[in-house]
Design a protein around this motif. Structure first.
Motif, PDB file in Angstrom:
ATOM      1  N   ARG A 112       0.812  -0.838  -0.207  1.00  0.00           N
ATOM      2  CA  ARG A 112      -0.693  -0.007  -0.224  1.00  0.00           C
ATOM      3  C   ARG A 112       0.791   1.542   0.337  1.00  0.00           C
ATOM      4  O   ARG A 112       0.779   2.354   0.028  1.00  0.00           O
ATOM      5  N   SER A 113       2.308   0.898  -0.166  1.00  0.00           N
ATOM      6  CA  SER A 113       2.538   1.960  -0.112  1.00  0.00           C
ATOM      7  C   SER A 113       3.905   2.798  -1.739  1.00  0.00           C
ATOM      8  O   SER A 113       4.172   3.164  -1.591  1.00  0.00           O
TER       9      SER A 113
ATOM     10  N   TYR B   8       9.305   4.928   0.067  1.00  0.00           N
ATOM     11  CA  TYR B   8       9.521   5.076  -1.564  1.00  0.00           C
ATOM     12  C   TYR B   8       9.046   6.740  -1.406  1.00  0.00           C
ATOM     13  O   TYR B   8       8.100   7.352  -0.115  1.00  0.00           O
TER      14      TYR B   8
ATOM     15  N   PHE C 248       7.621  10.055  -4.105  1.00  0.00           N
ATOM     16  CA  PHE C 248       6.150  10.603  -4.987  1.00  0.00           C
ATOM     17  C   PHE C 248       6.449  11.744  -5.340  1.00  0.00           C
ATOM     18  O   PHE C 248       5.846  11.808  -4.829  1.00  0.00           O
TER      19      PHE C 248
ATOM     20  N   GLY D  54       5.775   6.759   0.436  1.00  0.00           N
ATOM     21  CA  GLY D  54       5.067   5.861   0.565  1.00  0.00           C
ATOM     22  C   GLY D  54       5.876   4.826   1.755  1.00  0.00           C
ATOM     23  O   GLY D  54       6.784   4.143   1.740  1.00  0.00           O
ATOM     24  N   SER D  55       4.819   4.651   2.791  1.00  0.00           N
ATOM     25  CA  SER D  55       6.375   4.089   4.306  1.00  0.00           C
ATOM     26  C   SER D  55       4.828   3.304   4.619  1.00  0.00           C
ATOM     27  O   SER D  55       3.649   3.753   5.417  1.00  0.00           O
ATOM     28  N   ASN D  56       5.396   1.884   5.387  1.00  0.00           N
ATOM     29  CA  ASN D  56       4.699   1.875   6.610  1.00  0.00           C
ATOM     30  C   ASN D  56       3.436   0.974   5.923  1.00  0.00           C
ATOM     31  O   ASN D  56       2.198   0.967   7.009  1.00  0.00           O
ATOM     32  N   TYR D  57       3.205   0.754   4.905  1.00  0.00           N
ATOM     33  CA  TYR D  57       1.564   0.219   4.318  1.00  0.00           C
ATOM     34  C   TYR D  57       1.245   0.831   4.450  1.00  0.00           C
ATOM     35  O   TYR D  57      -0.249   0.842   3.782  1.00  0.00           O
ATOM     36  N   GLN D  58       1.344   2.432   4.028  1.00  0.00           N
ATOM     37  CA  GLN D  58       0.661   3.764   4.414  1.00  0.00           C
ATOM     38  C   GLN D  58       1.440   4.645   2.596  1.00  0.00           C
ATOM     39  O   GLN D  58       2.215   4.512   2.356  1.00  0.00           O
ATOM     40  N   LEU D  59       0.208   5.319   2.345  1.00  0.00           N
ATOM     41  CA  LEU D  59       1.233   6.765   1.076  1.00  0.00           C
ATOM     42  C   LEU D  59       0.267   7.781   1.671  1.00  0.00           C
ATOM     43  O   LEU D  59      -0.772   7.553   1.835  1.00  0.00           O
TER      44      LEU D  59
ATOM     45  N   TRP E 185      -0.148  11.585   1.939  1.00  0.00           N
ATOM     46  CA  TRP E 185       0.210  12.567   0.998  1.00  0.00           C
ATOM     47  C   TRP E 185      -0.105  13.666   1.267  1.00  0.00           C
ATOM     48  O   TRP E 185      -0.440  14.429   2.685  1.00  0.00           O
ATOM     49  N   GLY E 186       1.705  15.026   0.859  1.00  0.00           N
ATOM     50  CA  GLY E 186       1.062  16.658   0.927  1.00  0.00           C
ATOM     51  C   GLY E 186      -0.154  16.713   0.613  1.00  0.00           C
ATOM     52  O   GLY E 186      -1.009  16.374  -0.152  1.00  0.00           O
TER      53      GLY E 186
END
Lengths: 114, 112
Positions: free
Chosen positions: A99-100, B33, B35, B95-100, B102-103
């Motif tokens: 999910r990342s 990650y 983006f 993208g980190s720790n199973y989350q995305l 956003w700014g």
């Protein structure tokens, strides 16, 4: 190649009416699917995500719901719209298992509730 | 806590000027990650780039370049010789720790 489509692109609905936005993905299997909302001039708010058929996680409690009846179909619904539901709704897909990672978005659906 | 800050709410420049969009992130993860996405007036978000936390090499794609600096937790985006078609809202995401995460986005206005 993968594609994602959502519809309708624009809709105007009265308060209290139902809502159904549909999103489909092609060219990939078992994608993660997402519904985001963007209020006017603001950032993205994650509403729902799904890692598989029938598996829906809600990020924000509200009068909206989501369903995933098929692997590549994601539907956003409401039984009774509120004024505050107005906004720009974006469907997105991402690679399964994370999910990342990067997401790929549909064209968006602009909802105005009057 | 994980966070992405795009301090510039709106930037306006004249065509052909260079412009840099700032992005600062916070995370305790060692693997993550970063983006950048572009949202033109039509509304669709367009994926521009992904960088992973182990690759600090700067990247150039045509008039676009990205500067990733772990020491300052920044992932800035520069457009060289801006054009009117670059006008859009640009989002940075982590993208980190199973989350995305956003700014809030930076609205870029390129004046002819």
């Amino acid at each position: 190649s993968q594609t994602i489509h959502q519809w309708p692109a624009t809709l105007v609905q009265p308060v209290g009416s139902p809502l159904s936005l549909e999103c489909t993905v092609e060219g990939t299997s078992n994608p993660n699917l997402y519904w985001y909302r963007q209020a006017a001039g603001r950032g993205l708010q994650l509403l729902f995500y799904s890692v598989g058929i029938g598996q829906i996680s809600s990020e924000v409690p509200q009068n909206l719901s989501a369903s995933r009846p098929q692997d590549r179909q994601f539907i956003l619904s409401s039984k009774k719209l509120l004024l505050s539901d107005s906004g720009f709704y974006l469907c997105a897909w991402g690679v399964t298992g994370t999910r990342s990672g990067e997401l790929f978005f549909g064209e968006g659906s602009r909802l105005t509730v009057l | 806590a994980q966070k992405v800050t795009q301090a510039q709410t709106e930037i306006s420049v004249v065509e052909k000027e260079d412009v840099t969009l700032d992005c600062v992130y916070e995370t305790r993860d060692t693997t993550y990650y970063l983006f950048w996405y572009k949202q033109p007036p039509s509304g669709e978000l367009v994926f521009l780039i992904r960088r992973n936390s182990f690759d600090e090499q700067n990247e150039i794609s045509g008039r676009y370049s990205w500067n990733f600096q772990k020491s300052t937790s920044s992932f800035n985006f520069t457009i060289t010789a801006s054009q009117v078609v670059d006008s859009a809202v640009y989002f940075c995401a982590l993208g980190s720790n199973y989350q995305l995460i956003w700014g809030a986005g930076t609205k870029l206005i390129i004046k002819p």
